[in-house]
Design an enzyme around this catalytic site. Structure first.
Site, PDB file in Angstrom:
ATOM      1  N   GLN A 137       2.837   9.906   1.358  1.00 47.62           N
ATOM      2  CA  GLN A 137       4.195   9.341   1.398  1.00 47.62           C
ATOM      3  C   GLN A 137       5.056   9.777   0.215  1.00 47.62           C
ATOM      4  O   GLN A 137       6.272   9.628   0.260  1.00 47.62           O
ATOM      5  CB  GLN A 137       4.132   7.812   1.433  1.00 47.62           C
ATOM      6  CG  GLN A 137       3.532   7.273   2.727  1.00 47.62           C
ATOM      7  CD  GLN A 137       3.382   5.763   2.654  1.00 47.62           C
ATOM      8  OE1 GLN A 137       2.388   5.264   2.161  1.00 47.62           O
ATOM      9  NE2 GLN A 137       4.385   5.047   3.131  1.00 47.62           N
TER      10      GLN A 137
ATOM     11  N   HIS B 161      -4.328   1.452   7.712  1.00 38.98           N
ATOM     12  CA  HIS B 161      -2.965   1.991   7.771  1.00 38.98           C
ATOM     13  C   HIS B 161      -2.798   3.145   6.774  1.00 38.98           C
ATOM     14  O   HIS B 161      -2.280   4.212   7.115  1.00 38.98           O
ATOM     15  CB  HIS B 161      -1.977   0.843   7.476  1.00 38.98           C
ATOM     16  CG  HIS B 161      -0.541   1.251   7.403  1.00 38.98           C
ATOM     17  ND1 HIS B 161       0.404   0.805   8.290  1.00 38.98           N
ATOM     18  CD2 HIS B 161       0.118   2.049   6.516  1.00 38.98           C
ATOM     19  CE1 HIS B 161       1.587   1.336   7.961  1.00 38.98           C
ATOM     20  NE2 HIS B 161       1.433   2.081   6.892  1.00 38.98           N
ATOM     21  N   GLU B 162      -3.266   2.934   5.541  1.00 35.54           N
ATOM     22  CA  GLU B 162      -3.092   3.961   4.498  1.00 35.54           C
ATOM     23  C   GLU B 162      -3.963   5.185   4.772  1.00 35.54           C
ATOM     24  O   GLU B 162      -3.549   6.316   4.525  1.00 35.54           O
ATOM     25  CB  GLU B 162      -3.405   3.389   3.113  1.00 35.54           C
ATOM     26  CG  GLU B 162      -2.543   2.203   2.681  1.00 35.54           C
ATOM     27  CD  GLU B 162      -1.054   2.415   2.845  1.00 35.54           C
ATOM     28  OE1 GLU B 162      -0.582   3.560   2.742  1.00 35.54           O
ATOM     29  OE2 GLU B 162      -0.355   1.424   3.097  1.00 35.54           O
TER      30      GLU B 162
ATOM     31  N   GLY C  26       0.836  -1.196   0.000  1.00 29.26           N
ATOM     32  CA  GLY C  26       0.000   0.000   0.000  1.00 29.26           C
ATOM     33  C   GLY C  26       0.869   1.243   0.000  1.00 29.26           C
ATOM     34  O   GLY C  26       2.014   1.210   0.460  1.00 29.26           O
TER      35      GLY C  26
ATOM     36  N   CYS D 151       5.931  -0.337   7.092  1.00 32.47           N
ATOM     37  CA  CYS D 151       5.579   0.835   6.287  1.00 32.47           C
ATOM     38  C   CYS D 151       6.764   1.214   5.413  1.00 32.47           C
ATOM     39  O   CYS D 151       7.901   1.210   5.878  1.00 32.47           O
ATOM     40  CB  CYS D 151       5.224   1.985   7.219  1.00 32.47           C
ATOM     41  SG  CYS D 151       4.794   3.504   6.372  1.00 32.47           S
ATOM     42  N   LEU D 152       6.491   1.546   4.148  1.00 32.37           N
ATOM     43  CA  LEU D 152       7.574   1.939   3.236  1.00 32.37           C
ATOM     44  C   LEU D 152       8.277   3.208   3.723  1.00 32.37           C
ATOM     45  O   LEU D 152       9.421   3.452   3.358  1.00 32.37           O
ATOM     46  CB  LEU D 152       7.021   2.163   1.821  1.00 32.37           C
ATOM     47  CG  LEU D 152       6.519   0.905   1.092  1.00 32.37           C
ATOM     48  CD1 LEU D 152       5.899   1.281  -0.244  1.00 32.37           C
ATOM     49  CD2 LEU D 152       7.641  -0.118   0.901  1.00 32.37           C
TER      50      LEU D 152
ATOM     51  N   HIS E 246      -2.289   7.517   7.057  1.00 36.10           N
ATOM     52  CA  HIS E 246      -1.300   8.378   6.393  1.00 36.10           C
ATOM     53  C   HIS E 246      -1.953   9.671   5.908  1.00 36.10           C
ATOM     54  O   HIS E 246      -1.367  10.742   6.008  1.00 36.10           O
ATOM     55  CB  HIS E 246      -0.681   7.662   5.184  1.00 36.10           C
ATOM     56  CG  HIS E 246       0.478   6.766   5.518  1.00 36.10           C
ATOM     57  ND1 HIS E 246       1.618   7.211   6.149  1.00 36.10           N
ATOM     58  CD2 HIS E 246       0.675   5.450   5.279  1.00 36.10           C
ATOM     59  CE1 HIS E 246       2.477   6.201   6.290  1.00 36.10           C
ATOM     60  NE2 HIS E 246       1.921   5.114   5.769  1.00 36.10           N
TER      61      HIS E 246
HETATM   62 NI    NI Z   1       2.722   3.181   5.618  1.00 34.83          NI
END
Ligand code: NI
Length: 169
Positions: free
Chosen positions: A51, A134-135, A46, A92-93, A138
């Site tokens: 991000q 989660h997304e 995701g 998380c990226l 963000h």
């Molecule tokens: Ni993330």
């Protein structure tokens, strides 16, 4: 299509609150294509626009094994959440190499526009439900490490700053 740079925690831009997308036009469709390419390139499941330093309510997700079922959520809103919650290990990226437990709803229904601008409701459970929550965090400027204890979070912050310094050297 372009691979976009991903912001790394504790970059303050990760805490900006995203605004709504007013029109699903060519600019948004190009952004969707770039975000999908960026997510697949980074082997993520995701990615939120936040991000990649775009502060608009857009998320891309693919939790499939074959990496061939992209899901695009524009202006996502939770319309239902299950009573049950569960602790899941998340990563998380924007926080590479860190995994920890976060409590999430087991299932959610989310209303969103797709890449064609069509409104639909997605009924999600399991990994997809976790990923959506989660997304969407963000988009509100929240990174999953903020659910952890201040002690853990500070340790992660220190580690990330050190990693980023070493990467620049
Ligand atoms: Ni993330």
């Amino acid at each position: 299509m372009a691979i976009l740079p991903i912001l790394c925690y504790p970059d303050p831009r990760l805490h900006k609150v995203a605004g709504p997308i007013l029109a699903v036009d060519d600019r948004i469709r190009a952004l969707v294509a770039d975000m999908l390419a960026t997510m697949y390139d980074a082997h993520g499941i995701g990615l939120a626009a936040t991000q990649v330093d775009v502060h608009e309510r857009l998320v891309v997700i693919d939790v499939s094994e074959e990496r061939d079922q992209p899901l695009v959520l524009i202006n996502p809103e939770l319309v239902w959440t299950s009573a049950e919650t569960h602790m899941n290990e998340e990563g998380c990226l924007s926080v590479p190499g860190i995994y920890d437990g976060v409590e999430r709803f087991d299932a959610v229904h989310v209303r969103a526009l797709d890449a064609q601008g069509e409104s639909r409701v997605i009924e999600a459970d399991g990994l997809l439900a976790v990923c959506i929550q989660h997304e969407m965090d963000h988009l509100m400027g929240k990174v999953f490490v903020e659910y952890l204890s201040p002690l853990k979070r500070n340790r992660i912050k220190t580690k990330m700053i050190k990693q980023q310094r070493e990467a620049r050297e």
